[in-house]
Design an enzyme around this catalytic site. Structure first.
Site, PDB file in Angstrom:
ATOM      1  N   ARG A  39      24.131  39.242  27.175  1.00  0.00           N
ATOM      2  CA  ARG A  39      24.195  40.668  26.201  1.00  0.00           C
ATOM      3  C   ARG A  39      22.392  40.875  26.086  1.00  0.00           C
ATOM      4  O   ARG A  39      21.828  39.558  25.525  1.00  0.00           O
ATOM      5  CB  ARG A  39      24.948  39.699  25.020  1.00  0.00           C
ATOM      6  CG  ARG A  39      25.059  41.164  24.024  1.00  0.00           C
ATOM      7  CD  ARG A  39      25.806  40.826  22.265  1.00  0.00           C
ATOM      8  NE  ARG A  39      26.135  41.453  21.852  1.00  0.00           N
ATOM      9  CZ  ARG A  39      25.278  41.082  20.886  1.00  0.00           C
ATOM     10  NH1 ARG A  39      24.369  40.533  20.445  1.00  0.00           N
ATOM     11  NH2 ARG A  39      25.795  41.973  19.814  1.00  0.00           N
ATOM     12  N   SER A 108      36.532  44.583  23.248  1.00  0.00           N
ATOM     13  CA  SER A 108      36.170  43.736  22.337  1.00  0.00           C
ATOM     14  C   SER A 108      37.191  44.709  21.398  1.00  0.00           C
ATOM     15  O   SER A 108      37.009  46.386  20.808  1.00  0.00           O
ATOM     16  CB  SER A 108      34.778  43.828  21.428  1.00  0.00           C
ATOM     17  OG  SER A 108      33.679  43.235  21.613  1.00  0.00           O
ATOM     18  N   LYS A 137      24.881  39.536  14.941  1.00  0.00           N
ATOM     19  CA  LYS A 137      25.492  40.847  15.039  1.00  0.00           C
ATOM     20  C   LYS A 137      25.424  41.563  14.213  1.00  0.00           C
ATOM     21  O   LYS A 137      26.074  41.094  12.090  1.00  0.00           O
ATOM     22  CB  LYS A 137      26.640  41.162  15.913  1.00  0.00           C
ATOM     23  CG  LYS A 137      27.114  42.290  16.361  1.00  0.00           C
ATOM     24  CD  LYS A 137      28.520  42.413  17.028  1.00  0.00           C
ATOM     25  CE  LYS A 137      29.327  43.609  17.539  1.00  0.00           C
ATOM     26  NZ  LYS A 137      28.810  44.684  18.728  1.00  0.00           N
TER      27      LYS A 137
END
Ligand code: TZP
Ligand code: MG
Length: 210
Positions: A39, A108, A137
């Site tokens: 990521r 997601s 996040k």
């Protein structure tokens, strides 16, 4: 679309760990990880491509699978094992057309309703989260809590389900008991990079797989 999630699914975070993606992958594999998601939110495509290529080479040598976050183009160019899509990324059917039937595609979701709608998509697993509050996040949806995991599980039947967001050594077991097949983790493994391998190993033990 048969696919089994390992109990522990780590994600890399170069900004948090101060390590390259390959260095993170090496430590996570040393700790026993078998599926890792790269990521990256800051690097240019060329820099991420180069780092991901190095990480993938290492992972291949150790028979570990690599999933690329967000970027179907990079997953395709690298020959990675799959891609993890957010709600605003390419739709799963387009990603499937590009990557082919053997790719691992994850999506997601942020509520049981979203998870229910996703069951018909050509994906191998769903993620649900954030479960708890997280600093990793920004701009996350509202926390779904353990109750959200239970609701998502009953909405998706036997579809592989990974929970993400604020999961730690202290709550990981409850997350699995609520119905997740797996936990996806960033800061619990990478906030102290010198401890990444040992924390990964301990987490597998906590999850009953040590
Ligand atoms: N998606 C939902 S929460 C989150 C992502 C990528 C961050 C998870 O990081 P942490 O440190 O395990 O809470
Ligand atoms: Mg995304």
């Amino acid at each position: 679309m048969s696919f089994e999630l390992p109990r522990l699914y780590p994600l890399t975070d170069a900004a948090l760990s101060g390590l390259s993606h390959a260095e993170q992958v090496e430590r996570l594999i040393d700790g026993g990880a078998t599926l890792i998601q790269l990521r990256e939110k800051d690097l240019s495509p060329i820099d991420f491509y180069r780092q991901a290529k190095a990480a993938l080479t290492l992972a291949r040598q150790r028979r570990v699978r690599i999933i690329i976050n967000d970027r179907v183009d990079l997953a395709l160019a690298l020959g990675a094992d799959g891609v993890h899509l957010g709600q605003d990324d390419l739709p799963p059917d387009a990603a499937r057309r590009l990557l082919g039937k053997n790719a691992i595609i994850g999506l997601s979701t942020h509520s049981a309703d979203q998870a229910r709608q996703a069951v018909i998509f050509p994906v191998n697993y769903l993620a649900i989260g954030p479960v708890f509050s997280t600093a990793t996040k920004r701009d996350t949806a509202r926390e779904v809590g353990l109750e959200g995991i239970r609701a998502a599980r009953s909405a998706v039947g036997t579809m592989p389900l990974v929970a993400i967001g604020g999961i730690t050594e202290a709550n990981a077991r409850q997350v699995i008991d609520a119905g997740a097949d797996a936990v996806a983790l960033i800061s619990a493994l990478l906030s102290s990079p010198e401890e990444t391998a040992i924390r990964t190993r301990l987490m597998f033990q906590t999850l009953g797989m040590g």
